[in-house]
Design a protein around this motif. Sequence first.
Motif, short mmCIF file in Angstrom:
data_model
loop_
_atom_site.label_atom_id
_atom_site.label_comp_id
_atom_site.label_asym_id
_atom_site.label_seq_id
_atom_site.Cartn_x
_atom_site.Cartn_y
_atom_site.Cartn_z
N VAL A 99 -14.59 26.48 -1.69
CA VAL A 99 -14.11 25.58 -2.74
C VAL A 99 -13.24 24.49 -2.13
O VAL A 99 -12.43 24.75 -1.24
CB VAL A 99 -13.32 26.38 -3.80
CG1 VAL A 99 -12.76 25.45 -4.88
CG2 VAL A 99 -14.22 27.44 -4.43
N ASN A 100 -13.45 23.28 -2.60
CA ASN A 100 -12.66 22.14 -2.12
C ASN A 100 -11.26 22.21 -2.70
O ASN A 100 -11.06 22.03 -3.90
CB ASN A 100 -13.34 20.83 -2.54
CG ASN A 100 -12.62 19.61 -1.98
OD1 ASN A 100 -11.61 19.73 -1.27
ND2 ASN A 100 -13.15 18.44 -2.28
N GLU A 101 -10.29 22.50 -1.84
CA GLU A 101 -8.90 22.59 -2.26
C GLU A 101 -8.11 21.49 -1.57
O GLU A 101 -8.34 21.21 -0.39
CB GLU A 101 -8.30 23.95 -1.88
CG GLU A 101 -9.12 25.15 -2.33
CD GLU A 101 -8.87 25.52 -3.78
OE1 GLU A 101 -8.19 24.75 -4.50
OE2 GLU A 101 -9.36 26.57 -4.21
N ASP A 102 -7.24 20.86 -2.30
CA ASP A 102 -6.39 19.83 -1.70
C ASP A 102 -4.96 19.97 -2.21
O ASP A 102 -4.30 19.00 -2.50
CB ASP A 102 -6.95 18.43 -2.05
CG ASP A 102 -8.27 18.16 -1.33
OD1 ASP A 102 -8.27 18.13 -0.09
OD2 ASP A 102 -9.29 18.01 -2.01
N ASP A 103 -4.52 21.22 -2.33
CA ASP A 103 -3.16 21.47 -2.81
C ASP A 103 -2.29 21.98 -1.66
O ASP A 103 -2.78 22.24 -0.56
CB ASP A 103 -3.21 22.47 -3.97
CG ASP A 103 -3.87 23.78 -3.55
OD1 ASP A 103 -3.64 24.22 -2.40
OD2 ASP A 103 -4.63 24.33 -4.36
N TYR A 108 -3.36 20.61 4.89
CA TYR A 108 -4.10 19.37 5.21
C TYR A 108 -5.37 19.20 4.36
O TYR A 108 -6.21 18.36 4.67
CB TYR A 108 -4.45 19.31 6.70
CG TYR A 108 -3.37 19.82 7.60
CD1 TYR A 108 -2.18 19.09 7.75
CD2 TYR A 108 -3.49 21.03 8.28
CE1 TYR A 108 -1.15 19.58 8.55
CE2 TYR A 108 -2.46 21.52 9.08
CZ TYR A 108 -1.31 20.79 9.21
OH TYR A 108 -0.30 21.26 10.01
N GLY A 109 -5.52 19.99 3.32
CA GLY A 109 -6.72 19.89 2.49
C GLY A 109 -7.97 20.41 3.18
O GLY A 109 -9.09 20.24 2.69
N VAL A 110 -7.80 21.07 4.33
CA VAL A 110 -8.96 21.56 5.09
C VAL A 110 -9.56 22.78 4.40
O VAL A 110 -8.85 23.70 3.99
CB VAL A 110 -8.54 21.90 6.54
CG1 VAL A 110 -9.70 22.56 7.28
CG2 VAL A 110 -8.09 20.64 7.26
N ASP A 111 -10.88 22.79 4.29
CA ASP A 111 -11.58 23.86 3.56
C ASP A 111 -12.45 24.74 4.45
O ASP A 111 -12.75 25.87 4.10
CB ASP A 111 -12.48 23.22 2.49
CG ASP A 111 -11.71 22.25 1.62
OD1 ASP A 111 -10.75 22.68 0.97
OD2 ASP A 111 -12.04 21.04 1.63
N LEU A 112 -12.83 24.21 5.61
CA LEU A 112 -13.85 24.85 6.43
C LEU A 112 -13.50 24.64 7.91
O LEU A 112 -13.00 23.59 8.29
CB LEU A 112 -15.18 24.16 6.11
CG LEU A 112 -16.51 24.77 6.46
CD1 LEU A 112 -16.74 26.02 5.62
CD2 LEU A 112 -17.61 23.75 6.15
N VAL A 216 -12.78 20.79 8.48
CA VAL A 216 -13.57 19.96 7.56
C VAL A 216 -12.93 19.98 6.18
O VAL A 216 -12.62 21.05 5.65
CB VAL A 216 -15.02 20.48 7.46
CG1 VAL A 216 -15.81 19.70 6.41
CG2 VAL A 216 -15.71 20.39 8.82
N ASP A 217 -12.74 18.79 5.62
CA ASP A 217 -12.20 18.64 4.26
C ASP A 217 -13.35 18.18 3.36
O ASP A 217 -13.94 17.12 3.60
CB ASP A 217 -11.07 17.61 4.28
CG ASP A 217 -10.42 17.43 2.90
OD1 ASP A 217 -10.94 17.99 1.91
OD2 ASP A 217 -9.41 16.71 2.84
N LEU A 218 -13.67 18.97 2.34
CA LEU A 218 -14.78 18.62 1.45
C LEU A 218 -14.49 17.37 0.62
O LEU A 218 -15.36 16.89 -0.11
CB LEU A 218 -15.13 19.80 0.53
CG LEU A 218 -15.63 21.06 1.23
CD1 LEU A 218 -15.94 22.16 0.21
CD2 LEU A 218 -16.85 20.77 2.10
N SER A 219 -13.27 16.84 0.73
CA SER A 219 -12.94 15.57 0.08
C SER A 219 -13.27 14.37 0.96
O SER A 219 -13.15 13.23 0.52
CB SER A 219 -11.44 15.51 -0.28
OG SER A 219 -11.15 16.43 -1.29
N ASP A 220 -13.64 14.62 2.21
CA ASP A 220 -13.82 13.54 3.18
C ASP A 220 -15.22 13.61 3.78
O ASP A 220 -15.39 13.91 4.96
CB ASP A 220 -12.74 13.64 4.26
CG ASP A 220 -12.66 12.38 5.11
OD1 ASP A 220 -13.29 11.36 4.75
OD2 ASP A 220 -11.96 12.43 6.13
#
Length: 280
Positions: A99-103, A108-112, A216-220
Motif C-alpha cells: 500500500v502506498n503510504e506517505d505518513d 520518507y514515504g518509501v513503500d518497497l 521505491v515510493d509508489l507516489s513517485d
Amino acid sequence: MTLQRSRTILALACYAVSALACRAASDDWAVAVVAYVRGANAANGYTNAHAALGEAARATLDWNEPAAVTVINPAWLPSQIVSLGDGGYLALEMGADVVNEDDPLHPYGVDLLVYGNALFGAASTAGFYAAPWVGISQEPAEIWVSADTQTWCRARARMADSFMPTQSLDGDGNPSDYLRPVNPAWLTNDWFETEPPWSYSNTVAAYEGAAGGCPVDLSDLLTVAGAPTNLAAARYVKLVDVAGSGSTEIDAVARVAPVPEGGVVCGLLLVMWCSARHHE
Ligand SMILES: [Ca+2]
Ligand SMILES: [Ca+2]
C-alpha cells in the motif's frame, strides 16, 4: 486472578505475537515468480528465479568461510540471487498488497525495497574499515510496479542492483532491519568524494540500522510514456535489466513495514495485562 486465567492470557498473547510474526514473514516479501525471461549474458548457474522469493539474504560466504552480508560482501550464492542478463526481466508477486503510504509512520514515504548484490569496493584491504571507497559494482535494472500485471509504472530515478548495497548488521553488530529504508537522500550522495572519505564504518552508520536496497515510493512513478503518476497499491514488481550495463542480480523484494508495527503488539500485550490486573 487465577493461575489458569493468567496462563490463558499469556497463551493468547503469545499466539497473537506469533500470528503477527508469521504474517509478516510471508506478506512482506515476494511469494511467486510471474515471469522470468533471461537475457543473453545471464550468469551461468544463476538462473533459478525462485532465489528472489522470500527474505533477502543475511549470511553468505567470504570465499569458503561463513560471513555476514555486508556492503562489501553481498549475497552471491546461486541459491540466493537470480541473474537477469541484458534485456532480461523478472516479474514477482508480493505476498500482500504493498500500500502506498506517505505518513510519518512510513519513513520518507518509501513503500518497497529491492535488494540486489551491488557492493562497494575499497581502496585497500589494509585497515579495511577505514579504507575509502573507490567505486561501486552495480548492474542496474529498472523497477516497474503494477496492481494487476496489466498496467505497469516505473519508479522514477530508482534502479535495482545499485545503491544502496545490502548491509545485514548495524554499527554495533546487531541485525539490521530489512523492512526499513535508508534515507533516499543517500542515493545521490557522492560516496567517492575525498572529504570526508566514505568507508565501511561511516557508511554503515549512515544506514541507521536499515539494510539498504533500493527504496521505491509508489507516489513517485512514471507511466510508460514518462508522465508522473502514482499507485494506491502494488502487488507486482518487475525488474528489467538495462542492456549494456552487465547482468542485474536480484536477491529479494520487500514491502516497508510501518514503524510502530512492533508497538501495536506491545500495546496489545499491555491492554491484556491491564485487563488481567483489573480482574485480579
Ligand atoms: Ca509512498
Ligand atoms: Ca534471495
